[in-house]
Design a protein around this motif. Structure first.
Motif, mmCIF file in Angstrom:
data_model
loop_
_atom_site.group_PDB
_atom_site.id
_atom_site.type_symbol
_atom_site.label_atom_id
_atom_site.label_comp_id
_atom_site.label_asym_id
_atom_site.label_seq_id
_atom_site.Cartn_x
_atom_site.Cartn_y
_atom_site.Cartn_z
ATOM 1 N N SER A 39 9.534 -1.580 -17.889
ATOM 2 C CA SER A 39 9.390 -1.357 -16.461
ATOM 3 C C SER A 39 10.324 -2.314 -15.734
ATOM 4 C CB SER A 39 7.941 -1.606 -16.073
ATOM 5 O OG SER A 39 7.822 -1.849 -14.715
ATOM 6 N N THR A 40 11.128 -1.803 -14.835
ATOM 7 C CA THR A 40 12.096 -2.655 -14.139
ATOM 8 C C THR A 40 11.464 -3.284 -12.909
ATOM 9 O OG1 THR A 40 12.908 -0.875 -12.752
ATOM 10 C CG2 THR A 40 13.988 -1.180 -14.895
ATOM 11 N N LEU A 41 12.066 -4.349 -12.438
ATOM 12 C CA LEU A 41 11.605 -5.028 -11.236
ATOM 13 C C LEU A 41 11.748 -4.109 -10.018
ATOM 14 C CD1 LEU A 41 10.515 -7.616 -10.018
ATOM 15 C CD2 LEU A 41 12.859 -8.420 -9.771
ATOM 16 N N ALA A 42 12.804 -3.306 -10.011
ATOM 17 C CA ALA A 42 13.007 -2.386 -8.877
ATOM 18 C C ALA A 42 11.867 -1.376 -8.798
ATOM 19 C CB ALA A 42 14.347 -1.669 -9.021
ATOM 20 N N THR A 43 11.420 -0.864 -9.949
ATOM 21 C CA THR A 43 10.305 0.089 -9.971
ATOM 22 C C THR A 43 9.042 -0.579 -9.448
ATOM 23 O OG1 THR A 43 11.283 1.161 -11.893
ATOM 24 C CG2 THR A 43 8.973 1.633 -11.453
ATOM 25 N N PHE A 44 8.805 -1.793 -9.902
ATOM 26 C CA PHE A 44 7.624 -2.538 -9.452
ATOM 27 C C PHE A 44 7.672 -2.747 -7.940
ATOM 28 C CE2 PHE A 44 5.778 -6.644 -8.326
ATOM 29 C CZ PHE A 44 4.457 -6.440 -8.713
ATOM 30 N N ASN A 45 8.814 -3.191 -7.421
ATOM 31 C CA ASN A 45 8.950 -3.447 -5.992
ATOM 32 C C ASN A 45 8.768 -2.161 -5.183
ATOM 33 O OD1 ASN A 45 9.339 -6.184 -6.265
ATOM 34 N ND2 ASN A 45 11.570 -6.015 -6.365
ATOM 35 N N ARG A 46 9.301 -1.031 -5.683
ATOM 36 C CA ARG A 46 9.145 0.242 -4.997
ATOM 37 C C ARG A 46 7.668 0.637 -4.922
ATOM 38 N NH1 ARG A 46 11.378 3.634 -8.392
ATOM 39 N NH2 ARG A 46 9.486 4.679 -8.915
ATOM 40 N N LYS A 47 6.941 0.469 -6.027
ATOM 41 C CA LYS A 47 5.526 0.810 -6.050
ATOM 42 C C LYS A 47 4.733 -0.062 -5.082
ATOM 43 C CE LYS A 47 5.254 2.645 -10.736
ATOM 44 N NZ LYS A 47 4.649 2.483 -12.064
ATOM 45 N N VAL A 48 5.041 -1.360 -5.041
ATOM 46 C CA VAL A 48 4.349 -2.261 -4.120
ATOM 47 C C VAL A 48 4.653 -1.870 -2.676
ATOM 48 C CG1 VAL A 48 4.232 -4.647 -3.279
ATOM 49 C CG2 VAL A 48 4.204 -4.195 -5.726
ATOM 50 N N HIS A 49 5.914 -1.560 -2.372
ATOM 51 C CA HIS A 49 6.308 -1.165 -1.013
ATOM 52 C C HIS A 49 5.581 0.113 -0.597
ATOM 53 C CE1 HIS A 49 8.813 0.547 2.178
ATOM 54 N NE2 HIS A 49 9.066 -0.732 2.495
ATOM 55 N N ASN A 50 5.539 1.095 -1.491
ATOM 56 C CA ASN A 50 4.847 2.358 -1.194
ATOM 57 C C ASN A 50 3.350 2.125 -0.984
ATOM 58 O OD1 ASN A 50 7.256 3.700 -1.415
ATOM 59 N ND2 ASN A 50 6.872 4.470 -3.479
ATOM 60 N N MET A 51 2.762 1.264 -1.801
ATOM 61 C CA MET A 51 1.332 0.983 -1.673
ATOM 62 C C MET A 51 1.051 0.311 -0.315
ATOM 63 S SD MET A 51 -1.117 -1.379 -4.063
ATOM 64 C CE MET A 51 -0.368 -2.897 -3.493
ATOM 65 N N LEU A 52 1.901 -0.651 0.079
ATOM 66 C CA LEU A 52 1.714 -1.327 1.359
ATOM 67 C C LEU A 52 1.939 -0.385 2.543
ATOM 68 C CD1 LEU A 52 3.408 -4.764 0.595
ATOM 69 C CD2 LEU A 52 0.967 -4.277 0.778
ATOM 70 N N ALA A 53 2.783 0.620 2.341
ATOM 71 C CA ALA A 53 3.045 1.595 3.397
ATOM 72 C C ALA A 53 1.915 2.621 3.497
ATOM 73 C CB ALA A 53 4.377 2.296 3.134
ATOM 74 N N GLY A 54 0.954 2.546 2.580
ATOM 75 C CA GLY A 54 -0.188 3.453 2.631
ATOM 76 C C GLY A 54 0.010 4.735 1.857
ATOM 77 N N GLU A 55 1.102 4.839 1.128
ATOM 78 C CA GLU A 55 1.348 6.037 0.347
ATOM 79 C C GLU A 55 0.465 6.032 -0.898
ATOM 80 O OE1 GLU A 55 5.481 6.593 -0.449
ATOM 81 O OE2 GLU A 55 6.050 6.077 1.595
ATOM 82 N N HIS A 56 0.192 7.226 -1.376
ATOM 83 C CA HIS A 56 -0.646 7.369 -2.566
ATOM 84 C C HIS A 56 0.098 6.811 -3.780
ATOM 85 C CE1 HIS A 56 -3.508 9.030 -5.381
ATOM 86 N NE2 HIS A 56 -2.495 9.559 -6.044
ATOM 87 N N PHE A 57 -0.645 6.158 -4.614
ATOM 88 C CA PHE A 57 -0.051 5.669 -5.857
ATOM 89 C C PHE A 57 -1.016 5.948 -7.000
ATOM 90 C CE2 PHE A 57 -2.652 2.245 -4.307
ATOM 91 C CZ PHE A 57 -3.219 1.688 -5.432
ATOM 92 N N GLU A 58 -0.437 6.160 -8.166
ATOM 93 C CA GLU A 58 -1.252 6.420 -9.344
ATOM 94 C C GLU A 58 -1.625 5.098 -9.996
ATOM 95 O OE1 GLU A 58 0.311 9.208 -12.121
ATOM 96 O OE2 GLU A 58 1.219 10.420 -10.530
ATOM 97 N N GLN A 59 -2.902 4.978 -10.263
ATOM 98 C CA GLN A 59 -3.355 3.765 -10.931
ATOM 99 C C GLN A 59 -2.967 3.872 -12.401
ATOM 100 O OE1 GLN A 59 -6.782 2.226 -9.495
ATOM 101 N NE2 GLN A 59 -6.932 0.583 -10.977
ATOM 102 N N GLU A 60 -2.325 2.824 -12.889
ATOM 103 C CA GLU A 60 -1.894 2.832 -14.280
ATOM 104 C C GLU A 60 -3.056 2.464 -15.190
ATOM 105 O OE1 GLU A 60 1.399 0.253 -14.739
ATOM 106 O OE2 GLU A 60 2.676 1.353 -13.365
ATOM 107 N N GLU A 61 -3.060 3.105 -16.339
ATOM 108 C CA GLU A 61 -4.087 2.785 -17.324
ATOM 109 C C GLU A 61 -3.535 1.704 -18.249
ATOM 110 O OE1 GLU A 61 -6.494 4.958 -20.900
ATOM 111 O OE2 GLU A 61 -5.948 6.145 -19.140
ATOM 112 N N ASP A 62 -4.338 0.717 -18.505
ATOM 113 C CA ASP A 62 -3.907 -0.375 -19.362
ATOM 114 C C ASP A 62 -3.775 0.123 -20.794
ATOM 115 O OD1 ASP A 62 -3.252 -2.804 -20.385
ATOM 116 O OD2 ASP A 62 -5.014 -3.856 -19.642
#
Length: 169
Positions: free
Chosen positions: A130-153
């Motif tokens: 998983s790249t840092l850019a992917t992580f940052n994009r997911k965090v940005h989308n989550m903070l913007a209120g967009e739906h995100f898929e919860q990852e399974e451990d």
């Protein structure tokens, strides 16, 4: 008249040179009280602490008698670091004798041993996948209120067997 000077040092052992300041003696008693209080764990109460503190000298005598009866009584007058090298070598020699440090599929009770996940290697692989850019994009989308898929451990939960029995999975 000389109450402060007469009570500044106490010597309960009666041994020459083993006097201590009265406030240090009280600190030793506080340590003793904490040990007895902690023995009851979360079920301790302030009332219990009050009861124990009133009987410190009696409890210390009981502790010494039990220690003597079991052959583990405190017997030194000065502290010396114990030489544990004989015990360490005994354990090391037994490990070598039984070859515990080497894998042996024929070892007795080997059928109850389960492989464990190396969390460092698994975590490193997952982090590199998983790249840092992917992580940052997911965090940005989550903070913007967009739906995100919860990852399974993907790493399995550790299972601790405190009873010594093997559970079937």
């Amino acid at each position: 008249r000389d109450i402060m000077r007469d009570n500044a040092l106490v010597n309960f052992s009666g041994l020459e040179g083993h006097s201590m300041p009265i406030d240090l003696n009280i600190e030793h008693l506080i340590k003793f009280l904490k040990q007895f209080f902690a023995a009851k764990g979360i079920y301790s109460t302030w009332d219990r602490l009050g009861d124990i503190s009133a009987t410190v000298s009696l409890l210390q005598d009981v502790k010494k008698q039990v220690g003597r009866a079991l052959g583990i009584a405190y017997s030194g007058l000065t502290h010396a670091s114990p030489d544990s090298s004989a015990s360490v070598w005994k354990v090391a020699n037994k490990i070598n004798e039984l070859m515990l440090h080497q894998f042996n599929s024929e070892r007795t009770d080997n059928d109850v041993v389960r492989p464990v996940t190396d969390t460092l290697i698994t975590g490193e692989k997952k982090m590199k996948a998983s790249t840092l850019a992917t992580f940052n994009r997911k965090v940005h989308n989550m903070l913007a209120g967009e739906h995100f898929e919860q990852e399974e451990d993907e790493i399995p939960r550790p299972s601790f067997d405190l009873n010594g029995s093997v559970d079937d999975e």
